[in-house]
Design an enzyme around this catalytic site. Structure first.
Site, PDB file in Angstrom:
ATOM      1  CE1 TYR A 107     -87.758  21.327  17.683  1.00  0.00           C
ATOM      2  CE2 TYR A 107     -85.732  22.503  17.214  1.00  0.00           C
ATOM      3  CZ  TYR A 107     -86.436  21.326  17.307  1.00  0.00           C
ATOM      4  OH  TYR A 107     -85.796  20.130  17.033  1.00  0.00           O
ATOM      5  CG  HIS A 143     -89.550  18.023  13.182  1.00  0.00           C
ATOM      6  ND1 HIS A 143     -89.625  19.235  13.802  1.00  0.00           N
ATOM      7  CD2 HIS A 143     -88.879  17.234  14.046  1.00  0.00           C
ATOM      8  CE1 HIS A 143     -89.031  19.176  14.979  1.00  0.00           C
ATOM      9  NE2 HIS A 143     -88.570  17.967  15.147  1.00  0.00           N
TER      10      HIS A 143
END
Ligand SMILES: NC(=O)C1=CN([C@@H]2O[C@H](COP(=O)(O)OP(=O)(O)OC[C@H]3O[C@@H](n4cnc5c(N)ncnc54)[C@H](OP(=O)(O)O)[C@@H]3O)[C@@H](O)[C@H]2O)C=CC1
Ligand SMILES: O=C1Nc2ccccc2C1=O
Length: 306
Positions: free
Chosen positions: A60, A125
């Protein structure tokens, strides 16, 4: 058929116990796609409104700003301590492998350690690499957890994201496993209830975290949802968030709009003695046990990868 519970005893301040003895706040503030320049303020606003759980990721590119938001909030609110706030980040797919993960954690440390003393949870992730890389990643991460006074970064818990049963079996059956995963963070909403995977998670004491609980807005045109909003005078967002809490998930919701940051918390009561409930007719209408609609990752269900 799924679990059609229409009432559950949790509030904004509730936490769930994880399998390593830590406690995670049931609602988390998601930072995916919040622009860098807005992240610090969005996190600050979320904490001011009552969230105590922030979800970021290396991918991000806003971990530093999220950590800055936490630090600034703590400085302005001496009654709240670092231990009251949960911070999660995630190792990116391109950083899988033992050495790569050690370097990734050093970079995470450089971004956040100045602002927050430790990271509560680090996730893989996604399973998007291969067995050797995924297990190498875990081997590196568990070394930090096992040695909290290591000079790089104190990491308290480990988890996975987008892992299916085969990926979890690979990890849980690995003879190098020293630290168990505490959560699996997955896309969940009424159109993606993942009942079989949830049964497996319950059996192995791994808590399910729900991402994209609002379907990123993509199912807001669903006629049933529109009808329920009108009939019960409760917003689509609140219906979807309450559905998610009723499933027993830790729920991660994102907004960069101060009003929606605040209103999304209303799915839970501020009073710890209150409950989350939904009319049974809504719960029944939202029950779609056979639906398998993946809205993220370009529609690819990563849990189904070999
Ligand atoms: N591990 C993984 O692979 C993934 C993890 N995640 C995590 O989960 C978090 C939440 O999921 P995310 O995919 O962001 O999607 P959400 O389901 O939380 O939806 C976010 C979208 O809904 C809008 N929105 C927020 N509140 C409302 C509301 N009350 N009414 C109408 N629209 C609203 C937001 O716009 P606005 O900002 O303008 O309010 C944004 O466009 C992420 O931020 C991330 O932390 C998400 C995807 C994948
Ligand atoms: O966190 C994430 N949110 C996403 C949405 C779509 C595709 C990938 C992702 C993420 O990695």
């Amino acid at each position: 058929m799924s679990n059609l519970t229409s009432s559950i005893q949790i509030s904004q301040k509730s936490t769930y116990h994880l399998n390593n003895g830590t406690q995670i706040p049931v609602i988390g503030f998601g930072c995916y796609q919040i622009p860098l320049e807005k992240t610090k303020d969005a996190v600050y606003t979320a904490l001011k409104e009552g969230y105590r759980h922030i979800d970021s990721a290396v991918a991000y590119r806003n971990e530093r700003e999220a950590a800055q938001g936490i630090a600034e909030f703590l400085k302005d609110h001496p009654d709240v301590h670092r231990e009251h706030i949960w911070f999660t980040t995630k190792i990116a797919d391109s950083e899988h492998g033992y050495e790569e993960t050690k370097q990734s954690v050093e970079r995470i440390s450089q971004r956040v350690k100045e602002y927050i003393s430790h990271v509560d949870l680090v996730l893989i992730h996604s399973p998007l690499s291969n067995r050797e890389k995924r297990l190498g990643t875990w081997k590196a991460l568990q070394e930090y957890v096992q040695n909290p006074s290591n000079p790089v970064l104190h990491i308290r818990s480990l988890g996975v994201s987008n892992y299916g049963i085969a990926h979890l079996e690979e990890l849980l059956n690995w003879d190098g496993l020293l630290v168990n995963p505490v959560v699996d963070q997955l896309e969940f909403h009424p159109w993606l209830p993942r009942l079989k995977l949830r049964e497996y998670l319950v059996k192995h004491h791994i808590l399910a975290e729900a991402y994209s609980p609002l379907t990123r807005g993509r199912k807001f045109d669903d006629p049933d949802l529109a009808e329920m909003e009108k009939k019960y005078k409760i917003s689509k967002a609140e219906i979807l968030l309450k559905w998610s809490f009723l499933q027993g998930f830790v729920v991660l919701v994102k907004s960069e709009n101060p009003e929606r940051i605040k209103s999304n918390l209303n799915a839970l009561s501020a009073n710890e003695h209150d409950k989350v409930d939904l009319d049974e007719e809504i719960v029944t209408k939202l029950d779609k046990p056979a639906s398998n609609l993946v809205l993220t990752w370009n529609g690819r269900d990563l849990t189904a990868l070999e």
